[in-house]
Design a protein around this motif. Structure first.
Motif, short mmCIF file in Angstrom:
data_model
loop_
_atom_site.label_atom_id
_atom_site.label_comp_id
_atom_site.label_asym_id
_atom_site.label_seq_id
_atom_site.Cartn_x
_atom_site.Cartn_y
_atom_site.Cartn_z
N THR A 37 -4.30 87.91 87.86
CA THR A 37 -4.64 89.11 87.08
C THR A 37 -4.80 88.76 85.60
O THR A 37 -5.62 89.35 84.89
CB THR A 37 -3.58 90.21 87.27
OG1 THR A 37 -3.48 90.49 88.66
CG2 THR A 37 -3.96 91.48 86.54
N ASP A 315 -9.49 93.25 91.64
CA ASP A 315 -8.16 92.66 91.51
C ASP A 315 -7.20 93.27 92.53
O ASP A 315 -6.88 94.46 92.44
CB ASP A 315 -7.63 92.88 90.09
CG ASP A 315 -6.35 92.10 89.85
OD1 ASP A 315 -6.10 91.11 90.57
OD2 ASP A 315 -5.58 92.48 88.94
N ASP A 316 -6.78 92.45 93.48
CA ASP A 316 -5.75 92.90 94.43
C ASP A 316 -6.16 94.08 95.30
O ASP A 316 -5.29 94.83 95.74
CB ASP A 316 -4.48 93.33 93.67
CG ASP A 316 -3.47 92.21 93.62
OD1 ASP A 316 -3.62 91.25 94.38
OD2 ASP A 316 -2.53 92.30 92.80
MG LIG Z 1 -2.10 90.34 90.05
#
Ligand SMILES: [Mg+2]
Ligand SMILES: Nc1ncnc2c1ncn2[C@@H]1O[C@H](COP(=O)(O)OP(=O)(O)O)[C@@H](O)[C@H]1O
Length: 371
Positions: A37, A315-316
């Motif tokens: 991240t 992200d994720d």
């Molecule tokens: Mg992350």
């Protein structure tokens, strides 16, 4: 457009690192807390000039250091751009192709990104403030000058609220509010004008996107729920007058409660699936898919306005989507550069993606991995 290269110095857990990316898919794979991240954040920072996770730039400086520096080389048409941002205790410097920007907002538009993270997955489910943030940020991407409208509105709103409290406590004259109401209505009308125009486009594009993602199974509806009656009105003056009238009508209550109860800061988007309120009645899967459709249609919106697809940052979220949506993403994002973070490559990703690079992320070190 795509991000060809990044260099990070003392950014979060990156001491000094540089990477060349692929113009299509870039998978960032690693355990938790390794810097995936952080890298997404660095890319977002190059695009927007601020982090999506914190308001304090200093948090981004690697511990025990006193500055950070990020550079991104963007390929767009035949005019590549290099964006450099440096932050130390004296502030921030931004350079485009070596030339320092006088106004930080001039950064916007040099690298466009669309971020989809667990925060955005909540777009449909959570309260109105999420959706307001969403539309406002989208409009800024397309029309950077909206940033000034929004920040002026918010400044005036803060001042009006302070004055409301003061009138309540100290019995100051109510008509001291007149000047703030007028300005609030002026900027408020502009906000409503842009939000209305934007939502109309968004609504069409995301309905199409949602049909594709759900193979025609679901009809997504997005409607702007404004604080005033808009109808077909395109006239700023008329919007301003409606706002002003309402501000006056609510004035006594506002003084009583010490806050402004009316205006674009209280608006929302109504989101429906097959005609039914998605926020109240949608399943978690439906809500997430609707959020995905809205974010993906932003790619088309920005393309329509600027001629270039923005860079998509996932992200994720891959692991939060069901196999059908994962497959859709891997197979349908042609001509878009995509960054995907995950703890492991799923079977679907391994099987379906053809163009791209896989990177391992481990304690602030990024390496190319063969799969
Ligand atoms: Mg992350
Ligand atoms: N300013 C900083 N300086 C050094 N390390 C940091 C800083 N901020 C966060 N970190 C470290 O970064 C790691 C988190 O990285 P992150 O990219 O969020 O992880 P993930 O790979 O799970 O996405 C944590 O180990 C944290 O300690």
């Amino acid at each position: 457009m795509y991000l060809d290269f990044i260099k990070m110095v003392n950014f979060r857990n990156y001491r000094q690192h540089q990477v060349y990316f692929h113009p299509a898919f870039n998978f960032l794979v690693g355990n938790n807390a390794q810097g995936k991240t952080n890298l997404i954040e660095a890319i977002y920072y190059l695009a927007v000039g601020k982090s999506h996770r914190t308001k304090t730039d200093r948090e981004l400086i690697r511990w025990n250091s006193d500055f950070f520096y990020v550079r991104g080389d963007v390929k767009v048409g035949d005019s590549p751009k290099s964006i450099e941002i440096g932050v130390n205790k004296n502030g921030k410097i931004i350079r485009i192709n070596g030339i320092e920007l006088k106004k930080k907002e001039e950064l916007l538009g040099n690298l466009s990104v669309v971020l989809f993270s667990p925060e955005e997955l909540k777009l449909v489910k959570e309260g109105p403030s999420y959706r307001r943030k969403f539309i406002d940020e989208e409009i800024i991407q397309i029309k950077p000058s909206y940033f000034y409208i929004l920040s002026n509105y918010n400044k005036i709103l803060t001042q009006r609220n302070a004055l409301l409290k003061e009138i309540g406590l100290r019995n100051r004259k109510k008509d001291t509010l007149d000047v703030w109401d007028k300005q609030l209505a002026q900027y408020g009308a502009k906000m409503i004008f842009h939000r209305n125009a934007f939502t109309k486009k968004l609504s069409i594009l995301s309905r199409l996107m949602h049909r594709k993602i759900t193979s025609g199974g679901e009809e997504l509806g997005i409607k702007y729920s404004s604080c005033i009656e808009i109808g077909d009105c395109q006239d700023l003056k008329e919007m301003e007058e409606q706002l002003l009238t309402n501000l006056k009508n609510k004035r006594d209550d506002d003084i009583k409660f010490g806050t402004s109860s009316f205006g674009p800061h209280r608006e929302d988007l109504e989101i429906s699936i097959n005609g039914i309120d998605a926020r109240k009645f949608g399943s978690q899967g439906q809500q997430r898919t609707a959020a995905l459709s809205m974010k993906l249609s932003e790619l088309e919106l920005v393309k329509g306005e600027t001629g270039e697809y923005p860079v998509l940052l996932l992200d994720d979220v891959m692991s939060e989507l069901d196999p059908l949506r994962q497959t859709y993403l891997v197979e349908n994002l042609q001509n878009v550069q995509v960054f995907v973070t995950c703890t492991a490559l799923s079977g679907i990703i391994k099987k379906r993606f053809t163009e791209g690079k896989v990177f391992g992320v481990d304690s602030g070190i990024i390496t190319v991995v063969d799969i």
